[in-house]
Design a protein around this motif. Structure first.
Motif, mmCIF file in Angstrom:
data_model
loop_
_atom_site.group_PDB
_atom_site.id
_atom_site.type_symbol
_atom_site.label_atom_id
_atom_site.label_comp_id
_atom_site.label_asym_id
_atom_site.label_seq_id
_atom_site.Cartn_x
_atom_site.Cartn_y
_atom_site.Cartn_z
ATOM 1 N N SER A 1 0.576 -1.318 -0.219
ATOM 2 C CA SER A 1 0.039 0.066 -0.095
ATOM 3 C C SER A 1 0.842 1.471 0.077
ATOM 4 N N ILE B 1 -4.562 -3.644 8.548
ATOM 5 C CA ILE B 1 -6.124 -3.220 8.639
ATOM 6 C C ILE B 1 -6.463 -2.056 7.635
ATOM 7 N N THR B 2 -5.811 -0.934 8.267
ATOM 8 C CA THR B 2 -5.858 0.498 7.549
ATOM 9 C C THR B 2 -5.671 0.645 6.183
ATOM 10 N N ASP C 1 -9.272 -8.666 -4.392
ATOM 11 C CA ASP C 1 -10.180 -7.897 -3.419
ATOM 12 C C ASP C 1 -9.008 -7.395 -2.069
ATOM 13 N N LYS C 2 -9.048 -6.215 -2.130
ATOM 14 C CA LYS C 2 -8.267 -5.586 -1.004
ATOM 15 C C LYS C 2 -8.712 -6.088 0.488
ATOM 16 N N HIS C 3 -10.030 -6.129 0.421
ATOM 17 C CA HIS C 3 -10.570 -6.429 1.818
ATOM 18 C C HIS C 3 -9.861 -8.029 2.343
ATOM 19 N N LEU C 4 -9.322 -8.860 1.422
ATOM 20 C CA LEU C 4 -8.472 -10.088 1.973
ATOM 21 C C LEU C 4 -7.263 -9.633 2.831
ATOM 22 N N LYS D 1 -6.853 -6.840 4.297
ATOM 23 C CA LYS D 1 -7.435 -6.045 5.632
ATOM 24 C C LYS D 1 -8.095 -7.276 6.707
ATOM 25 N N GLY D 2 -8.364 -8.288 6.143
ATOM 26 C CA GLY D 2 -8.884 -9.565 6.736
ATOM 27 C C GLY D 2 -7.730 -10.257 7.643
#
Length: 198
Positions: A64, A113-114, A177-180, A182-183
């Motif tokens: 990131s 996470i962020t 999926d960027k949420h992966l 964060k998970g």
């Protein structure tokens, strides 16, 4: 699409085998039976769950960051590890270093996470400081009677390998999926919190 899944499956299999080979999930198991300075150094980060998780978090979080800083992160990790190990070998005893190692896992999880994008100066300081804690732990736990520089080379190779593999796997996940990411950050932060509390 089969190649990314094959790569991720291989990564998960490697991680599973590493954890099974360690025979424990304690942060710093012994190195009995591991011969040679380089092999001992190479093995040590792979047998400590806190070290593996922290390096994975660094690798994933680096995705990131701006390209210039992202390219610097492995070198900053090496610098932090080197300074930490040398300080331990010089006899510097820092109280609460294990707490620092545990906090690095927790905080790297929170950063993941962020997906926080840090200014290069602040981000560099964070990476060096966190890896200094891990280098101190590696240096202070070096088995007796082995070559320090071979040991240093071994755990540097292992550290960089984990970071780069995590970065590669993370780029494949982020493409889906960027949420992966964060998970995974949530899981790492939770594990770090358990290290801090326990």
């Amino acid at each position: 699409m089969k190649r990314p899944f094959n790569f991720l499956a291989g990564m998960l299999a490697l991680a599973t085998l590493t954890l099974l080979a360690s025979g424990t999930v304690y942060a710093h198991p012994g190195l009995e039976g591991v011969g040679g300075g380089f092999l001992a150094g190479l093995t040590h980060p792979l047998l400590g769950l806190d070290h593996i998780v922290a390096m994975v978090a660094v690798g994933l979080w680096s995705l990131s960051q701006v390209p210039k800083f992202r390219s610097m992160i492995p070198l900053l990790a090496m610098l932090g590890m080197l300074l930490g190990a040398l300080s331990a070998w010089a006899g510097l005893v820092i109280p609460g270093m294990e707490f620092g190692v545990a906090m690095s896992v927790l905080l790297m999880g929170l950063l993941l996470i962020t997906l926080a994008r840090m200014p290069t100066s602040l981000g560099s300081l964070i990476v060096v400081l966190f890896l200094f804690c891990h280098g101190q732990a590696h240096g202070s736990e070096m088995p007796s009677g082995i070559a320090p520089w071979a040991y240093l080379a071994g755990f540097t190779v292992a550290t960089l390998g984990i970071i780069y593999l995590a970065r590669r796997a993370g780029s494949l996940m982020a493409a889906r999926d960027k949420h992966l990411l964060k998970g995974i950050g949530v899981a790492i932060a939770a594990l770090g919190a358990s290290f801090v509390i326990g």
